[in-house]
Scaffold this active site. Structure first.
Site, PDB file in Angstrom:
ATOM      1  N   VAL A  78       1.065  -1.176   0.288  1.00  0.00           N
ATOM      2  CA  VAL A  78       0.250  -0.440  -0.346  1.00  0.00           C
ATOM      3  C   VAL A  78       0.954   1.082  -0.423  1.00  0.00           C
ATOM      4  O   VAL A  78       1.890   0.928   0.393  1.00  0.00           O
ATOM      5  CB  VAL A  78      -0.937   0.298   1.388  1.00  0.00           C
ATOM      6  CG1 VAL A  78      -2.101  -1.112   0.934  1.00  0.00           C
ATOM      7  CG2 VAL A  78       0.225   0.323   2.130  1.00  0.00           C
ATOM      8  N   SER A  79       0.433   2.712  -0.600  1.00  0.00           N
ATOM      9  CA  SER A  79       1.240   3.736  -0.277  1.00  0.00           C
ATOM     10  C   SER A  79       0.941   4.548   1.296  1.00  0.00           C
ATOM     11  O   SER A  79       0.116   3.587   1.883  1.00  0.00           O
ATOM     12  CB  SER A  79       0.735   4.506  -1.464  1.00  0.00           C
ATOM     13  OG  SER A  79      -0.657   5.419  -1.038  1.00  0.00           O
ATOM     14  N   THR A  80       2.665   4.849   1.797  1.00  0.00           N
ATOM     15  CA  THR A  80       2.470   5.280   2.804  1.00  0.00           C
ATOM     16  C   THR A  80       1.277   6.381   2.826  1.00  0.00           C
ATOM     17  O   THR A  80       1.049   5.908   4.192  1.00  0.00           O
ATOM     18  CB  THR A  80       4.016   6.035   3.215  1.00  0.00           C
ATOM     19  OG1 THR A  80       3.447   7.335   1.962  1.00  0.00           O
ATOM     20  CG2 THR A  80       5.068   5.165   2.923  1.00  0.00           C
ATOM     21  N   LYS A  81       0.625   6.724   2.548  1.00  0.00           N
ATOM     22  CA  LYS A  81      -0.631   7.869   2.529  1.00  0.00           C
ATOM     23  C   LYS A  81      -2.072   7.009   3.417  1.00  0.00           C
ATOM     24  O   LYS A  81      -2.771   7.231   3.395  1.00  0.00           O
ATOM     25  CB  LYS A  81      -0.418   8.830   1.797  1.00  0.00           C
ATOM     26  CG  LYS A  81      -0.183   9.610   1.600  1.00  0.00           C
ATOM     27  CD  LYS A  81       0.201  10.957   0.638  1.00  0.00           C
ATOM     28  CE  LYS A  81       1.069  11.864   0.907  1.00  0.00           C
ATOM     29  NZ  LYS A  81       1.531  12.797  -0.646  1.00  0.00           N
ATOM     30  N   GLU A  82      -2.157   6.020   2.086  1.00  0.00           N
ATOM     31  CA  GLU A  82      -3.613   4.978   2.132  1.00  0.00           C
ATOM     32  C   GLU A  82      -3.064   3.800   3.215  1.00  0.00           C
ATOM     33  O   GLU A  82      -4.111   4.367   4.245  1.00  0.00           O
ATOM     34  CB  GLU A  82      -3.664   4.235   1.059  1.00  0.00           C
ATOM     35  CG  GLU A  82      -3.933   5.461   0.010  1.00  0.00           C
ATOM     36  CD  GLU A  82      -3.941   3.766  -1.258  1.00  0.00           C
ATOM     37  OE1 GLU A  82      -4.728   4.288  -2.300  1.00  0.00           O
ATOM     38  OE2 GLU A  82      -3.135   3.086  -1.049  1.00  0.00           O
TER      39      GLU A  82
END
Length: 212
Positions: free
Chosen positions: A11-15
């Site tokens: 997953v992206s660090t923001k999600e």
């Protein structure tokens, strides 16, 4: 030699919302020690857990991805990495795109050509989607700046976590509390500092105590 089944989650660090991917892997019976989780962008494949996975697999092993987008969001990288696994005798399984699964038997020329076409199309869509996400992020930042909104990250706590982040924390917390993994493994998987981890643990346990 015993063949292994591995799962890769990204997953992206923001999600920060890998919980549903982990659930899907567990439903397939993949053991926690064989799960590799990265919280990083799909812009390239220079990710620590992904590189560790590639170093661990052997011919005959299987690697499971939820989707081709978890492999990468770069069309070039998707095709290159897909071929790397095939050339090294590692089977691939994509939960959301089973038509891209590799097989133990040799594919015919037409079947192979169709797989390459589908792979190229899906990889192109994934790359296009990433560009759209980046564009929307830029527009959101610019809009926030115009309104004078503060863009700094709030202090990490259970209260400030999103619903997905809380689910992920609880999943990892339960694994730690049931001795399936150590505290170090837990806060490393969550990618939060040790002190922050124990602060959130205390907050979470206090909430549970109040609600009992």
């Amino acid at each position: 030699m015993t063949v292994m089944i591995f799962g890769y989650v990204r997953v992206s660090t923001k999600e920060q919302n890998e919980a549903h991917q982990l659930d899907a892997m567990q439903e397939l019976g993949i053991e926690g020690r064989n799960l590799y989780v990265d919280k990083a962008s799909g812009k390239d494949t220079d990710r620590p857990k992904y590189l560790a996975l590639k170093a661990s697999v052997r011919p005959g092993d299987t690697v499971v991805f939820e989707s081709i987008t978890r492999l990468s969001r770069s069309m070039t990288d998707v095709k290159k990495e897909y071929e790397w696994f095939v050339e090294n005798g590692v089977l691939l399984r994509f939960i959301n795109e089973p038509m891209l699964d590799t097989k133990t038997d040799e594919q015919g020329v037409i079947e192979r050509a169709m797989t390459e076409i589908i792979l190229t199309l899906l990889a192109a869509f994934a790359e296009k989607e990433r560009e759209e996400i980046k564009r929307r992020q830029r527009e959101g930042i610019e809009s926030a700046k115009k309104r004078g909104k503060h863009l700094g990250r709030p202090k990490r706590s259970f209260a400030t976590m999103s619903s997905d982040e809380r689910q992920t924390f609880i999943f990892e917390y339960d694994a730690w509390k049931t001795s399936k993994q150590t505290a170090v493994q837990t806060f490393e998987r969550l990618e939060i500092p040790k002190a922050t981890f124990y602060k959130i643990v205390k907050e979470y346990e206090n909430i549970n105590a109040i609600n009992k």
